[in-house]
Design a protein around this motif. Sequence first.
Motif, short mmCIF file in Angstrom:
data_model
loop_
_atom_site.label_atom_id
_atom_site.label_comp_id
_atom_site.label_asym_id
_atom_site.label_seq_id
_atom_site.Cartn_x
_atom_site.Cartn_y
_atom_site.Cartn_z
N SER A 128 0.37 -1.29 0.19
CA SER A 128 0.00 0.18 0.17
C SER A 128 1.45 0.95 0.16
O SER A 128 0.92 2.27 -0.71
N ASN A 129 2.16 0.87 1.71
CA ASN A 129 3.00 2.38 0.98
C ASN A 129 2.95 2.50 -0.48
O ASN A 129 3.40 3.79 -1.07
N ARG A 133 3.20 5.26 -4.34
CA ARG A 133 4.97 5.82 -4.97
C ARG A 133 5.14 5.87 -6.25
O ARG A 133 6.48 5.67 -6.22
#
Length: 357
Positions: A128-129, A133
């Motif tokens: 998810s992080n 990005r």
Amino acid sequence: MNAEFIEALGQLEKEKGISKDILIDAIEAALISGYKRNFHSAQNVRVDINRETGRVRVFARKSVVEEALDPRLEISLEAAKEINPNYSLEDVVEIEVTPADFGRIAAQTAKQVVTQRIREAERNIIYSNFIDREEDIVTGIVQRTDNRNYFIDLGRVEALLPHSETMPGERFKHGDRVKTFITKVEKSTKGPQIFVSRTHPGLLKRLFELEVPEIFDGVIEIKSIAREAGQRSKVAVTSRDTNVDAVGACVGHKGVRVQTIVNELRGEKIDIIRYSEDLTEWIASSLSPSKVTSVTIYEEEKMARVVVPDHQLSLAIGKEGQNARLAAKLTNWKIDIKSESEAGVDFVPAHSEDEVE
């Protein structure tokens, strides 16, 4: 299992964001399989874990029928009524069948389930992080390499930098810090896979955003980028503020801003071009550092004929056609370059020898 174990699950819920109820449900499901495997049981069973005390109980589930043909799955109505007179046909009777040493199996199973779920949760958090990005720049440390990839440590996960995504002649060794551009984030059975690049034009864009505050703040906009990684790039910029010089801001005082980017890209030459809404001016600028005498636009062919001074012809075309090629990529127009002495020759766009796709 005991109350301390239940408390530990509650702590996990706070620290890792993994629901205690979901964990207990998963442990119960795993214990059903464990019971059948260890005790060679073909019964329908239900496992219940007390949410307060942690006590584990196993219940055999049997359907109430007139006459039980399979005692593992069925119970006669007569026998059911001996347990509770309120039972009737098609009800389900639950009879506790918890083995004496089931606590040991329950503890081992619970540990395995919790460990697996923590690992899955951490992988999902990392995914998810990093999915947010994609197309961003990251700094990592080279951990190792094989025949195809460098493995870059980004902290909680390794990224793959294919050798094909490094610049010509670029080599890294263990411990080197390197900036890369995230091109793709995928889920896999081993967790999130992150692919990064050193050759992607996006890396150049992000480096300018890091070094030029006016770009990061939106005062200056990068309109387009053409890049031949490790050799030369062209970056077209424009300013939304008439008081801010787009090219000057990107170059920086005594060239310090652009030089920082050049150093990061191992000496890659960077031409900063002033974007213009005027197509003629825009195409002329794209051939910088060459001077341009005139530009003729052919809309239907999306082609431009550019005339340059005789002594500027080789500069305009560039080594092996690189300057002209990058200008064509930057503007998304086909460009035919002629010297002033050649300009009198009839121009036939479809058969131009100097045309750059």
